[in-house]
Design a protein around this motif. Structure first.
Motif, short mmCIF file in Angstrom:
data_model
loop_
_atom_site.label_atom_id
_atom_site.label_comp_id
_atom_site.label_asym_id
_atom_site.label_seq_id
_atom_site.Cartn_x
_atom_site.Cartn_y
_atom_site.Cartn_z
N SER A 106 -56.34 -31.35 5.62
CA SER A 106 -56.86 -30.01 5.90
C SER A 106 -57.35 -29.37 4.60
CB SER A 106 -55.82 -29.14 6.62
OG SER A 106 -56.42 -27.98 7.16
N ASN A 107 -57.44 -28.04 4.58
CA ASN A 107 -58.00 -27.34 3.42
C ASN A 107 -56.94 -26.72 2.53
OD1 ASN A 107 -57.15 -25.33 5.12
ND2 ASN A 107 -59.14 -24.30 5.29
N ASP A 108 -55.65 -27.10 2.75
CA ASP A 108 -54.56 -26.43 2.03
C ASP A 108 -53.53 -27.42 1.49
OD1 ASP A 108 -53.48 -27.26 4.43
OD2 ASP A 108 -52.88 -25.27 5.12
N ALA A 109 -54.01 -28.56 0.97
CA ALA A 109 -53.15 -29.54 0.31
C ALA A 109 -52.07 -30.08 1.25
CB ALA A 109 -52.53 -28.96 -0.95
N CYS A 110 -52.47 -30.43 2.45
CA CYS A 110 -51.63 -31.15 3.42
C CYS A 110 -50.61 -30.28 4.15
CB CYS A 110 -50.91 -32.33 2.78
SG CYS A 110 -51.99 -33.50 1.91
N LEU A 111 -50.75 -28.96 4.09
CA LEU A 111 -49.84 -28.09 4.83
C LEU A 111 -50.26 -27.91 6.28
CD1 LEU A 111 -49.17 -25.27 2.19
CD2 LEU A 111 -47.64 -27.14 2.84
N TRP A 112 -51.55 -27.89 6.54
CA TRP A 112 -52.07 -27.59 7.88
C TRP A 112 -51.47 -26.28 8.38
CZ3 TRP A 112 -55.92 -30.16 10.47
CH2 TRP A 112 -56.32 -31.39 9.93
N GLY A 113 -51.43 -25.29 7.51
CA GLY A 113 -50.67 -24.08 7.79
C GLY A 113 -51.43 -22.97 8.49
N THR A 114 -52.72 -23.17 8.78
CA THR A 114 -53.48 -22.13 9.47
C THR A 114 -54.31 -22.77 10.60
OG1 THR A 114 -55.33 -22.37 7.91
CG2 THR A 114 -53.69 -20.67 7.43
N VAL A 115 -54.53 -21.97 11.63
CA VAL A 115 -55.39 -22.41 12.73
C VAL A 115 -56.85 -22.31 12.28
CG1 VAL A 115 -56.14 -21.92 15.09
CG2 VAL A 115 -53.72 -21.67 14.46
N ARG A 116 -57.62 -23.36 12.56
CA ARG A 116 -59.02 -23.39 12.15
C ARG A 116 -59.90 -23.57 13.39
NH1 ARG A 116 -59.41 -27.70 7.33
NH2 ARG A 116 -61.50 -26.76 7.14
N SER A 117 -61.05 -22.92 13.37
CA SER A 117 -62.00 -23.11 14.47
C SER A 117 -62.68 -24.46 14.30
CB SER A 117 -63.04 -22.00 14.48
OG SER A 117 -63.96 -22.15 13.41
N VAL A 118 -63.12 -25.03 15.41
CA VAL A 118 -63.80 -26.32 15.36
C VAL A 118 -65.10 -26.21 14.56
CG1 VAL A 118 -64.99 -28.05 16.76
CG2 VAL A 118 -62.76 -27.17 17.48
N THR A 119 -65.79 -25.07 14.69
CA THR A 119 -67.05 -24.89 13.96
C THR A 119 -66.83 -24.90 12.47
OG1 THR A 119 -67.97 -23.59 15.78
CG2 THR A 119 -69.01 -23.34 13.61
N GLU A 120 -65.84 -24.16 12.00
CA GLU A 120 -65.55 -24.13 10.56
C GLU A 120 -65.04 -25.48 10.09
OE1 GLU A 120 -63.01 -24.16 7.15
OE2 GLU A 120 -62.17 -24.16 9.18
N PHE A 121 -64.19 -26.12 10.87
CA PHE A 121 -63.65 -27.43 10.50
C PHE A 121 -64.77 -28.46 10.40
CE2 PHE A 121 -61.58 -31.51 11.36
CZ PHE A 121 -60.45 -31.45 10.54
N ASP A 122 -65.69 -28.44 11.34
CA ASP A 122 -66.80 -29.37 11.34
C ASP A 122 -67.69 -29.19 10.11
OD1 ASP A 122 -68.62 -31.37 12.78
OD2 ASP A 122 -69.96 -29.66 12.52
N SER A 123 -67.87 -27.95 9.69
CA SER A 123 -68.72 -27.69 8.52
C SER A 123 -68.18 -28.35 7.26
CB SER A 123 -68.88 -26.18 8.29
OG SER A 123 -67.67 -25.60 7.80
N LYS A 124 -66.88 -28.62 7.21
CA LYS A 124 -66.26 -29.25 6.05
C LYS A 124 -66.06 -30.76 6.24
CE LYS A 124 -65.39 -25.30 3.87
NZ LYS A 124 -65.77 -24.31 4.91
N ASN A 125 -66.05 -31.21 7.50
CA ASN A 125 -65.60 -32.58 7.78
C ASN A 125 -66.56 -33.40 8.64
OD1 ASN A 125 -62.64 -32.70 6.73
ND2 ASN A 125 -62.77 -30.74 7.82
N HIS A 126 -67.79 -32.95 8.76
CA HIS A 126 -68.72 -33.61 9.67
C HIS A 126 -68.95 -35.08 9.30
CE1 HIS A 126 -71.77 -33.52 12.82
NE2 HIS A 126 -72.55 -34.25 12.02
N TRP A 127 -68.82 -35.41 8.03
CA TRP A 127 -69.06 -36.79 7.60
C TRP A 127 -68.13 -37.78 8.30
CZ3 TRP A 127 -65.51 -40.03 5.22
CH2 TRP A 127 -64.34 -39.42 4.71
N LEU A 128 -66.94 -37.31 8.72
CA LEU A 128 -66.00 -38.20 9.38
C LEU A 128 -66.49 -38.64 10.75
CD1 LEU A 128 -62.74 -36.37 8.33
CD2 LEU A 128 -63.22 -38.77 7.83
N ILE A 129 -67.18 -37.75 11.45
CA ILE A 129 -67.66 -38.10 12.79
C ILE A 129 -69.10 -38.57 12.79
CG2 ILE A 129 -66.05 -36.48 13.89
CD1 ILE A 129 -68.55 -34.66 14.40
N ASP A 130 -69.78 -38.49 11.63
CA ASP A 130 -71.19 -38.90 11.56
C ASP A 130 -71.51 -39.36 10.15
OD1 ASP A 130 -73.90 -39.25 11.70
OD2 ASP A 130 -74.38 -37.18 12.23
#
Length: 372
Positions: free
Chosen positions: A50-74
């Protein structure tokens, strides 16, 4: 009669030439088909912090998550770069107690939502949750000392709820609670029995071992002896984790992995050989020191490239019947360290991990795994 023989001769020459020209592309096509339908590399995944050094401590929207991680799915051609993502980490004691606090809901980090899980699953990427990590060694010890059976039952319930697998990352090097860990595994398997087909995501239960056999010795001995056998497997496979820093050569990385295949017969008790089909090897794509590795962004000449022949062809040493390790794992997607770089734009990994996936014809979704 002579004209007929000449015509037949010409027809035969024409037919032979036609077959010669047709044979080459058909042969190549058949060869490619064999490569893509029966790949030697089956597991090709990334731990995700995630964006917080492996804590996964906040809920993230799919849109925001995709903007950082799209390379994984494409990886650039519409195909995912990987076929597995492991969300890291779940704190074991919080899972046991089903803790709800500022970062956790019923024992699970609140950022590990069904939306994020389904973001990957909707692209045929298998998802697992990793319990532990080096930060949570004490939490593992406390949970195993308190009620390992309940911890295993809780883990199985979460796996069923989210449709994910579970990874055991218990990095106790001095005196691991192997009795407690056995109880955890027994409890999990009482709910989700071993599934050789891999069709049931929640039945996938794996373990992390050291890069080689010289660290986490007690865990490696127990896992290789009891849980990762080809005759009566209990865990699906192991990940040989990254060492303290990225290996400086292919031979350095391979020497670590070879230790698992050879075992350590000179140890007391000895560590037996591990079948190549029962583990993956791991490489850094981001380092704790703060740099994004070439393995992230440039395949040619990277360790993903130069170790490929070994990973696909290494022979068993007394245990196992098939050549080649299961594949690769990469540490780690997005931000594994608060002081390091992240695999987010512009430092995404299509050019390294993604090209590697394409080069090795990684199957998506992940196929049934070789059993020996």
């Amino acid at each position: 009669m002579t004209n007929k023989r000449g015509a037949l001769r010409l027809f035969g020459i024409f037919t032979a030439l036609l077959l010669l020209f047709v044979h080459v592309p058909l042969s190549n096509a058949a060869s490619h088909l064999a490569t893509t339908t029966s790949p030697s590399i089956s597991v090709y995944g990334a731990w995700h912090c995630s964006n917080d050094a492996c804590l996964w401590g906040t809920v993230r929207s799919v849109t925001e998550f995709d903007s950082k991680n799209h390379w994984l799915i494409d990886r650039g051609d519409g195909t995912p770069s990987v076929n597995l993502v492991v969300l890291s980490f779940v704190q074991p004691l919080k899972l046991l107690n089903k803790t709800t606090d500022a970062q956790t809901v019923q024992g699970i980090p609140m950022g590990m939502t069904s939306d994020i899980v389904n973001y990957f699953k909707s692209h045929n990427i298998r998802v697992m949750l990793s319990i532990g990590g080096i930060t949570y060694v004490s939490a593992w010890n406390q949970a195993l000392a308190t009620n390992p059976t309940q911890l295993g039952l809780n883990a199985a319930a979460v796996a069923q709820q989210l449709g994910v697998g579970i990874e055991i990352d218990y990095e106790e090097s001095s005196s691991p609670n192997l009795t407690g860990l056995q109880a955890f595994i027994d409890a999990y398997r009482s709910v989700e029995p071993y599934d050789a087909t891999g069709n049931n995501p929640a039945a996938r239960l794996t373990i992390d071992l050291a890069a080689g056999d010289r660290w986490l010795i007690g865990l490696a001995t127990k896992a290789t002896t009891s849980w990762l056998t080809t005759s009566t497997p209990v865990l699906d496979y192991a990940n040989a984790m990254v060492p303290s820093r990225q290996p400086n050569s292919a031979s350095s990385a391979e020497s670590n992995w070879q230790e698992h295949i050879d075992g350590k017969p000179q140890y007391s008790p000895p560590i037996p050989s591990l079948a190549p089909a029962k583990f993956t090897g791991s490489l850094y794509i981001t380092s704790a020191s703060g740099s994004v590795q070439p393995e992230c962004y440039h395949f040619s000449g990277s360790l993903i490239d130069t170790t490929g022949s070994y990973v696909q062809s290494v022979a068993p040493n007394g245990v196992g019947t098939t050549n080649g390790m299961l594949g690769y794992m990469f540490w780690a997607a997005e931000c594994p360290s608060s002081r390091g770089s992240c695999t987010t734009p512009p430092n995404t990994c299509e050019g390294g991990v993604g090209v590697g996936g394409q080069t090795y014809a990684i199957p998506i979704p992940m196929p049934s795994l070789r059993q020996g």
